[in-house]
Scaffold this motif. Structure first.
Motif, PDB file in Angstrom:
ATOM      1  N   CYS A  71       0.812  -1.216   0.000  1.00 55.71           N
ATOM      2  CA  CYS A  71       0.000   0.000   0.000  1.00 55.71           C
ATOM      3  C   CYS A  71       0.849   1.271   0.000  1.00 55.71           C
ATOM      4  O   CYS A  71       0.507   2.250  -0.679  1.00 55.71           O
ATOM      5  CB  CYS A  71      -0.925   0.011   1.221  1.00 55.71           C
ATOM      6  SG  CYS A  71      -2.396  -1.018   1.053  1.00 55.71           S
ATOM      7  N   GLU A  74       5.458   3.093  -3.501  1.00 53.91           N
ATOM      8  CA  GLU A  74       5.014   3.562  -4.813  1.00 53.91           C
ATOM      9  C   GLU A  74       5.302   2.559  -5.926  1.00 53.91           C
ATOM     10  O   GLU A  74       4.672   2.597  -6.983  1.00 53.91           O
ATOM     11  CB  GLU A  74       5.686   4.897  -5.142  1.00 53.91           C
ATOM     12  CG  GLU A  74       5.134   6.077  -4.369  1.00 53.91           C
ATOM     13  CD  GLU A  74       3.672   6.339  -4.707  1.00 53.91           C
ATOM     14  OE1 GLU A  74       3.310   6.231  -5.899  1.00 53.91           O
ATOM     15  OE2 GLU A  74       2.900   6.624  -3.783  1.00 53.91           O
ATOM     16  N   TYR A  76       4.420  -0.335  -6.126  1.00 55.36           N
ATOM     17  CA  TYR A  76       3.293  -1.239  -6.313  1.00 55.36           C
ATOM     18  C   TYR A  76       1.990  -0.473  -6.548  1.00 55.36           C
ATOM     19  O   TYR A  76       0.894  -1.007  -6.363  1.00 55.36           O
ATOM     20  CB  TYR A  76       3.158  -2.156  -5.085  1.00 55.36           C
ATOM     21  CG  TYR A  76       4.466  -2.824  -4.722  1.00 55.36           C
ATOM     22  CD1 TYR A  76       5.029  -3.783  -5.552  1.00 55.36           C
ATOM     23  CD2 TYR A  76       5.163  -2.453  -3.568  1.00 55.36           C
ATOM     24  CE1 TYR A  76       6.242  -4.380  -5.249  1.00 55.36           C
ATOM     25  CE2 TYR A  76       6.378  -3.043  -3.252  1.00 55.36           C
ATOM     26  CZ  TYR A  76       6.914  -3.992  -4.093  1.00 55.36           C
ATOM     27  OH  TYR A  76       8.115  -4.579  -3.788  1.00 55.36           O
ATOM     28  N   ARG A  77       2.115   0.786  -6.961  1.00 55.44           N
ATOM     29  CA  ARG A  77       0.955   1.632  -7.175  1.00 55.44           C
ATOM     30  C   ARG A  77       0.002   1.047  -8.222  1.00 55.44           C
ATOM     31  O   ARG A  77      -1.220   1.247  -8.152  1.00 55.44           O
ATOM     32  CB  ARG A  77       1.426   3.023  -7.624  1.00 55.44           C
ATOM     33  CG  ARG A  77       0.339   4.011  -7.970  1.00 55.44           C
ATOM     34  CD  ARG A  77      -0.595   4.295  -6.817  1.00 55.44           C
ATOM     35  NE  ARG A  77       0.087   4.845  -5.652  1.00 55.44           N
ATOM     36  CZ  ARG A  77      -0.523   5.135  -4.515  1.00 55.44           C
ATOM     37  NH1 ARG A  77      -1.817   4.891  -4.380  1.00 55.44           N
ATOM     38  NH2 ARG A  77       0.163   5.633  -3.502  1.00 55.44           N
ATOM     39  N   ARG A 104      -5.904   1.869  -0.240  1.00 50.57           N
ATOM     40  CA  ARG A 104      -5.902   1.174  -1.535  1.00 50.57           C
ATOM     41  C   ARG A 104      -6.486  -0.231  -1.449  1.00 50.57           C
ATOM     42  O   ARG A 104      -6.878  -0.804  -2.473  1.00 50.57           O
ATOM     43  CB  ARG A 104      -4.481   1.101  -2.087  1.00 50.57           C
ATOM     44  CG  ARG A 104      -3.944   2.445  -2.574  1.00 50.57           C
ATOM     45  CD  ARG A 104      -2.543   2.262  -3.151  1.00 50.57           C
ATOM     46  NE  ARG A 104      -2.502   1.168  -4.100  1.00 50.57           N
ATOM     47  CZ  ARG A 104      -1.465   0.331  -4.238  1.00 50.57           C
ATOM     48  NH1 ARG A 104      -0.392   0.485  -3.477  1.00 50.57           N
ATOM     49  NH2 ARG A 104      -1.499  -0.629  -5.128  1.00 50.57           N
TER      50      ARG A 104
END
Length: 821
Positions: A71, A74, A76-77, A104
């Motif tokens: 979460c 970045e 794994y955005r 998220r």
């Protein structure tokens, strides 16, 4: 009146079936069937991630730590994150995610259609336990299993109470791409004791547990202390493990005892001392702590985040102490039920090997809470906590989600031998079970890896049989489930049911799908070289083993043409196709080769030489001789029409004792044997007939027929003896009255014990009796009467001329040839 009663019994049976189906539907049967449809319809989406902790009962530990990293990082955005929650936890999980800024992540209710769709299509799967038993891991999915702790309690085959119900855990490790272990001890024990060495295709990862990273964040702990007003106070966490076994969780006794301890401890604690209690997520505990002044329930914080704020830990046998030790804070063990718990569960090493203080009373516990840490845990930390670090979650995610080399990879141990998987049925006391036990007792199990495939629901009735397997033989469990979508399941059930609705040709794609799906579900990633359908029955299992992409062998233990016509519910088309498509068909005697060829339709349909091999059953004659010398005893499950004492009187008398051993089913010919015995009894009144069986559809009818014949205790019916040889040896003659058989193993067993035997002239027994000088009579009422009279007149003298050592050598050699890759 009897007709009305029979009709009522049928109605009750149908009502019971309807209620059972209703229960299944309420428990999510339709949703699980939709899962199969999703597998067929939707592709894998590599941007979806499903995370599940403790079957949706919790959102903490390793899964929470991985979720947090996904979460906030970045990198794994682009991933869409889903968290599974059981129905009662959906709101709680959403609140927890919101309070911790993990916006998220979306919460899915476990068991719903939405959940199953994501389970079917998520590109990444993360779990710290097991997925539902119907889960089929797709090739495109990447599955990370972090498990949930270093074990103190024995696991897998070493467990004293759950060794037979470990199939879904085994499936978890075989399905996974990566399994995370926090230390070498955990890796070695879990791979060996869940018996996935040699067959596992996953990659073991040696790395710190993500959940332990919080223990390196002192500032975070201080914030929580401030939030809950713990400054200037001594706060301990108490996390006991759960009692009971899988599927039989016990909490009432634990709750009662703990409330008593809490009453005593609460009276001892001062205003500056607090104990926070968190029961195990598996436990069904509903303890209320509101009445206590110094003992409180864990707040709605992630478990390890709150543990980080504690001054110390109290537990009993929970693996949490392996994790908490990295804090350097004090750990107190409170094993109040040590002896009974160790007896039930077992430990890998005694608690006395641990450096932590142990207390058994509340007074002792209070003293330890009030005292400082006074033990050296250096060696413990080196052995169990060497990989823990502040960035454990970050490194694990880089390794799994980005493909970087950030965590140490190991290999699943592999001894390089061929893996032979054998399905042998439900391990009930019958001829097939005796055959496989005899085979494994005589084959060299150090040359190949032999694994028994077992259905968990079946083995629960007699789990101890697994412990009787030779050292080195493993087992692989699975749950009963047909991996078909709902419409296909209905079509399959209608066709295989009583009325056979539907056609084989139209159903062939469904049958192929069922076999392939359940192969993937049971052992899709396991390394198997030869799969043996040793039992030879069951529509479902025949399809499944037929789908294995390795050498496949199916056994015929009986005249299957006759079986299909008279007794079993198996579909002829499925067995025919199996005989044609498996790599080999193994028949246990030459006599049943023609019947097997007929079922397979080899010559007439395909015009090629059949792949039928004669593989005789191994006969463990030394064991039979040894057990024959033991005292006759009844088991707890034994049912007999006479008492053990009366039976012993009869066996010691000079009367003629005839015996027949076999399940109570039509092909055994028990009815005609009893009738011919009763017919001859007036001429030879000093005679007894004993029928011994383990189970069968005609047990009640057999009892009724014996009563109808009116000969009293001259016909004795016994249901189940774990040692039948002690009884067989004490009888004078064995009368084998079957209409058909595969071999008739009991003929050899009687001969080994020196009991003369006579058999009907049938396929299966004929070749054996003729070859070794046995007596045959016609397969008719007159023939059975002749056999009974021979015994009653004591004119049956022949013993067979068999070299059982040479016989077994030939049997083992033929088994090795037919299973050779």
């Amino acid at each position: 009146m009897k007709a009305i009663l029979r009709l009522w019994q049928k109605v009750k049976k149908q009502i019971k079936k309807v209620r059972g189906l209703s229960r299944k539907l309420r428990r999510g049967l339709l949703q699980r069937k939709r899962y199969l449809a999703y597998l067929e319809k939707y592709p894998v989406n590599r941007r979806l991630v499903l995370l599940e902790s403790q079957h949706g009962r919790a959102l903490d530990g390793n899964v929470y730590a991985v979720l947090k990293e996904l979460c906030v990082n970045e990198a794994y955005r682009g991933l869409t994150l889903y968290v599974a929650a059981e129905k009662g936890n959906v709101g709680k999980f959403r609140t927890l995610l919101k309070e911790n800024g993990l916006f998220r992540a979306k919460v899915l209710c476990r068991g719903t259609c939405a959940y199953f769709r994501i389970l079917a299509t998520a590109g990444y799967l993360v779990n710290d336990n097991t997925f539902i038993y119907c889960f089929i891991k797709r090739e495109e999915q990447i599955y990370l299993n972090t498990w949930h702790g270093t074990p103190l309690k024995t696991l897998g085959r070493q467990s004293r109470s759950e060794y037979f119900s470990i199939g879904n855990a085994q499936k978890t490790f075989l399905d996974a791409d990566y399994v995370l272990y926090p230390n070498e001890f955990t890796m070695e024990r879990m791979i060996a004791d869940y018996m996935v060495d040699n067959i596992g295709n996953f990659t073991p990862l040696l790395g710190g547990y993500p959940r332990n990273a919080v223990f390196f964040d002192t500032a975070a702990g201080e914030k929580i202390r401030e939030k809950y007003g713990l400054s200037g106070k001594t706060a301990y966490a108490y996390l006991p493990t759960w009692r009971g076994t899988i599927g039989n969780v016990s909490s009432e006794e634990q709750d009662r005892r703990l409330l008593g301890y809490f009453e005593e401890l609460d009276a001892l604690l001062s205003e500056h001392q607090i104990v926070y209690v968190k029961m195990h997520t598996v436990s069904a505990s509903h303890i209320s702590l509101e009445r206590f002044s110094h003992i409180r329930a864990f707040p709605a914080e992630e478990t390890y985040a709150f543990l980080n704020a504690m001054d110390g830990l109290i537990t009993d046998y929970s693996s949490v102490f392996f994790d908490f030790a990295v804090t350097g804070k004090k750990i107190i063990l409170f094993p109040y039920d040590l002896e009974e718990y160790e007896e039930e569960r077992g430990f890998y090493f005694p608690l006395s090997d641990l450096p932590f203080p142990q207390v058994r009373t509340t007074e002792g516990l209070f003293r330890e809470i009030c005292s400082e840490k006074q033990y050296d845990d250096t060696a413990f930390l080196q052995r169990f906590c060497a990989y823990d670090s502040r960035d454990a979650a970050e490194k694990l995610c880089r390794h799994v989600f980005q493909g970087q080399s950030a965590v140490k990879e190991e290999n699943v141990p592999d001894n390089g031998r061929e893996n032979v998987l054998l399905y042998c049925g439900d391990f009930a006391l019958n001829g097939v079970t005796m055959s496989i036990k005899n085979l494994l007792a005589n084959v060299d199990v150090t040359k190949k890896n032999y694994i028994i495939l077992i259905k968990t629901e079946d083995i629960r009735r007699h789990p101890f049989r697994l412990l009787e397997l030779p050292e080195g033989v493993r087992w692989l469990g699975f749950s009963n489930c047909m991996s078909l979508k709902f419409s296909d399941t209905v079509r399959f059930k209608l066709w295989t049911g009583k009325y056979g609705i539907g056609s084989y040709e139209k159903l062939r794609p469904v049958l192929e799908k069922l076999g392939k799906n359940d192969y993937m579900r049971l052992a899709g990633r396991a390394k198997i070289d030869t799969a043996v359908h040793f039992n030879g029955y069951s529509n479902h299992i025949t399809l499944v083993i037929g789908a294995f992409p390795c050498r496949r062998v199916i056994y015929a233990h009986s005249d299957m043409d006759a079986e299909l016509n008279t007794r079993i519910k198996m579909k002829r088309e499925i067995l025919c196709n199996a005989y044609r498509t498996y790599d080999a068909v193994a028949v246990v005697t030459e006599d049943i080769v023609p019947a097997t060829e007929k079922v397979g339709g080899f010559m007439t349909v395909y015009g090629h030489e059949p792949r039928v091999s004669v593989v005789k059953n191994v006969i463990d004659y030394e064991k039979i001789l040894r057990m024959g010398e033991e005292e006759l005893s009844f088991d707890e499950e034994t049912e007999s029409t006479v008492s053990k004492e009366r039976l012993q009187e009869i066996l010691k008398s000079s009367a003629v004792k005839l015996i027949n051993i076999g399940r109570f089913s039509p092909e055994k010919g028990h009815m005609r044997l009893m009738r011919q015995f009763a017919k001859c009894l007036p001429e030879y009144p000093d005679a007894y007939l004993i029928l011994l069986g383990s189970r069968g559809v005609l047990y009640e009818e057999t009892l009724a027929e014996a009563r109808r014949l009116g000969v009293g205790e001259h016909i004795i019916i016994i249901r189940y003896l774990s040692n039948p040889y002690a009884l067989l040896k004490r009888c004078d003659y064995l009368v084998f009255s079957s209409f058909y058989e595969g071999f008739g193993l009991v003929l050899a067993e009687a001969d080994i014990l020196g009991v003369p035997c006579v058999s009907t002239d049938i396929v299966g027994a004929r070749r054996f009796m003729e070859r070794y000088g046995g007596r045959l009579v016609a397969n008719s009422d007159e023939g059975v009467e002749e056999a009974v009279r021979l015994c009653m007149k004591r004119e049956l003298k022949e013993c067979l001329n068999v070299d059982y050592a040479e016989y077994n050598k030939e049997a083992v050699d033929s088994f090795l040839r037919v299973t050779e890759v």
